[in-house]
Design an enzyme around this catalytic site. Structure first.
Site, PDB file in Angstrom:
ATOM      1  CD  GLN A 186      -6.758  -4.164   4.201  1.00 33.73           C
ATOM      2  OE1 GLN A 186      -7.763  -4.761   4.566  1.00 33.73           O
ATOM      3  NE2 GLN A 186      -6.824  -2.957   3.671  1.00 33.73           N
TER       4      GLN A 186
ATOM      5  CE  LYS B 246      -7.849   0.612   5.888  1.00 34.05           C
ATOM      6  NZ  LYS B 246      -7.030   0.443   4.720  1.00 34.05           N
TER       7      LYS B 246
ATOM      8  CG  ASP C 133       0.376  -1.798   6.352  1.00 33.18           C
ATOM      9  OD1 ASP C 133      -0.528  -1.841   7.202  1.00 33.18           O
ATOM     10  OD2 ASP C 133       0.243  -1.251   5.239  1.00 33.18           O
TER      11      ASP C 133
ATOM     12  CB  CYS D 248      -3.591   3.516  -1.710  1.00 32.80           C
ATOM     13  SG  CYS D 248      -4.707   4.920  -1.557  1.00 32.80           S
TER      14      CYS D 248
ATOM     15  CG  HIS E 129      -1.938   0.965   1.361  1.00 37.49           C
ATOM     16  ND1 HIS E 129      -1.710   2.266   1.716  1.00 37.49           N
ATOM     17  CD2 HIS E 129      -3.277   0.858   1.152  1.00 37.49           C
ATOM     18  CE1 HIS E 129      -2.861   2.920   1.726  1.00 37.49           C
ATOM     19  NE2 HIS E 129      -3.832   2.085   1.390  1.00 37.49           N
TER      20      HIS E 129
END
Lengths: 429, 158
Positions: free
Chosen positions: A223, A246, A220, A386, A143
């Site tokens: 998600q 999220k 990261d 993105c 991302h």
């Protein structure tokens, strides 16, 4: 909505059993707790399939944020009055709750404005420790939030940016890792779950290889947190970031968790306000971690509300949420493949993916697909999500993406398939 | 169609999308060119113009975008040849203004042709950028032609 072929879950994956009263054939979990799902869009019941962009919020989260402003509103860490103490307790309570959720001590949890802010904090905070010629290794599926801060850092500090490419199957080409991980590699930054391919990366394996080279590992987890079990130590990372919104929580709130050694290596990027220890007219020293990284007034209302989201997740259990998303993903893959003519990205096995599927219809541009689905009350994401370099690698400027949350059903996917066929019919296909 | 889709995807627009005009390369070298993009979604468009005798004589449009962007580029390729650069600029600016106004009317004097139909897209704010992409790229190409000959990248974010 018509039910299509029975679900085929991957081998070893059992659909939910309906024991909690709201999960029939892995249908939905706690949907009645999400007030927004009651609304209609364009005269149709909302089918919300854009959870990778942001999840909807349980009523308990909405109520907690409102309650903060109704009953407790004050600034944190400075009020010598009851409200200030209450606000501070709620804010620090969020830190403790997140620490418990990730199995990491609260003092190693930094509260930020979001995952992007947290990644900027790590990249900017490491600048002073890096020398020209040092290398940063990212992946081709990042991302922009976990790519642009490193591009910027490399530009400023004269660093070399390398990336792990993806295979045709949409997984990291780990055969390339030995040559890419060099003696100058200082940081390996990668996503846990791709927001386009859905791929779950073998973070622990990559982290072990990176650590053998002495590199720091930044994950990261935007998600993955709230959707699959994530324990900080299990990933073997030095830094992990995610955003509350999220994971069924409020917007404007994110977190950075790290090892004590890694956090100590960071210089503050934003300075001022409450992150100080002692300030004279000429100099300043910094507060202890994590306050050192929390300049300015934080989003206390969001922090006060997020524990309610984590409570909801814990009540459902992450194991059950994960099984549900695997089940939905397996069904979506099967039904999208059956449409014919669609390109579907990422691994074909649902249990190797997060709960999302991106696809491309060469006959209907993703914008048109999203627009026509919206006319039926179905919300998906269209665009590059993105992740422009990844889309360039895939040979498309944009894709359509359906992504799932606890409240989604197999009927939602049936509606999606119906909508795709409708979009094709508008274009005379 | 429902949800206003019959307004957005009118038959004229679908026809331009299915059979976009301006696909053929120019016969000779371009007299003006520009590349446009919509950063928020990734759509891209290349525009080349041929000019002779003070007028635009041909337009080549290569669009990697949605049906609205493709149709808008096709309408541009149909409408721009035969106009002077000033007339083409006036049309592009009038279209841009119309897309941001409540009534969205293009003056008959501009001879807007199928562009009049495309003004219906203004009712879908998220798609206005798609419709404008070719025309913003046109303005960039015309700026380059009247300036130092180098087109700045055109963007719908400007």
């Amino acid at each position: 909505m018509r039910r299509a072929k029975p679900l085929t879950a991957p081998a070893g994956v059992e659909p939910c059993d309906g024991q909690k009263g709201d999960c029939s054939r892995c249908g939905r979990i706690f949907a009645e707790r999400f007030p927004l799902l009651e609304r209609t869009v364009n005269g149709r019941p909302l089918v919300y399939l854009d959870n990778a962009a942001t999840t909807q919020k349980p009523g308990a989260v909405i109520a907690a944020e409102a309650r903060y402003y109704r009953e407790h509103n004050a600034n944190v860490h400075r009020g010598m009055h009851t409200l200030g103490v209450e606000a501070t307790d709620l804010y620090e309570g969020c830190r403790t709750r997140v620490g418990r959720f990730l199995a990491v001590p609260a003092e190693r949890v930094v509260i930020t404005r979001g995952a992007t802010s947290a990644l900027n904090l790590v990249a900017g905070g490491l600048a002073a420790t890096l020398k020209p010629g040092d290398e940063i290794l990212v992946t081709e599926m990042e991302h922009h939030a976990n790519l642009v801060p490193w591009i910027q850092l490399a530009r400023r500090e004269g660093l070399v940016l390398r990336h792990i490419p993806i295979t045709a199957g949409g997984e990291l080409d780990l055969a390339r890792l030995p040559e890419l991980l060099g003696s100058r590699t200082r940081v390996v930054a990668l996503t846990h779950v791709s927001n386009v391919l859905g791929t779950i990366n073998p973070v622990a394996e990559i982290a072990a290889a990176a650590h053998r080279r002495g590199a720091l590992v930044v994950v990261d987890a935007a998600q993955s947190v709230g959707h699959l079990p994530v324990a900080f130590d299990d990933l073997g990372a030095d830094f992990l970031v995610f955003s509350a919104h999220k994971a069924y929580g409020p917007m404007g709130l994110g977190f950075l968790a790290g090892t004590a050694e890694a956090l100590e290596r960071l210089e503050p990027v934003e300075v001022g306000g409450e992150m100080i220890d002692m300030v004279t007219m000429e100099s300043a020293t910094w507060a202890a971690i994590p306050a050192r990284f929390e300049a300015g007034t934080p989003n206390v209302a969001a922090a006060a509300a997020f524990p309610a989201a984590l409570d909801t997740i814990d009540e459902a259990t992450l194991e059950r949420l994960r099984q549900h998303e695997i089940s939905l993903t397996a069904y979506a893959l099967e039904r999208l493949l059956a449409v014919g003519g669609l390109t579907i990205y990422g691994p074909r096995q649902a249990d190797r993916r997060g709960g999302l599927v991106a696809f491309h219809d060469p006959m209907v541009h993703p914008h048109d697909m999203a627009q026509l689905l919206d006319s039926l009350g179905i919300a998906i994401r269209a665009g590059h999500h993105c992740a422009q370099p990844l889309h360039r690698r895939l040979g498309v400027v944009a894709t359509s993406r359906a992504s799932f949350g606890m409240y989604n059903t197999h009927e939602d996917i049936d509606a999606l398939i119906h909508g795709i066929n409708y979009a094709r019919s508008v274009f005379g296909l | 169609m429902n949800g206003g889709m019959d307004e957005l995807y009118r038959e004229v627009i679908l026809d331009h999308h299915r059979r976009p005009r301006g696909q053929a390369p120019l016969a000779g070298p371009a007299d003006a060119r520009a590349e446009g993009k919509n950063p928020s979604c990734g759509d891209e468009l290349e525009l080349e113009l041929a000019c002779a005798g003070g007028a635009i004589t041909g337009a080549h449009v290569a669009c990697r975008g949605c049906a609205i962007a493709t149709a808008s580029g096709s309408i541009l390729a149909e409408l721009v040849p035969g106009r002077t650069p000033e007339q083409a600029r006036a049309l592009a600016e009038a279209f841009r203004e119309a897309m941001h106004s409540p009534d969205g009317v293009l003056a008959d004097a501009l001879d807007p042709g199928d562009l009049e139909v495309l003004t219906g897209v203004r009712k879908f704010p998220a798609r206005v950028k798609c419709a404008l992409l070719p025309w913003i790229t046109l303005l960039s190409a015309l700026d380059a032609q009247s300036g130092d000959g180098r087109a700045a990248p055109a963007t719908t974010e400007a």
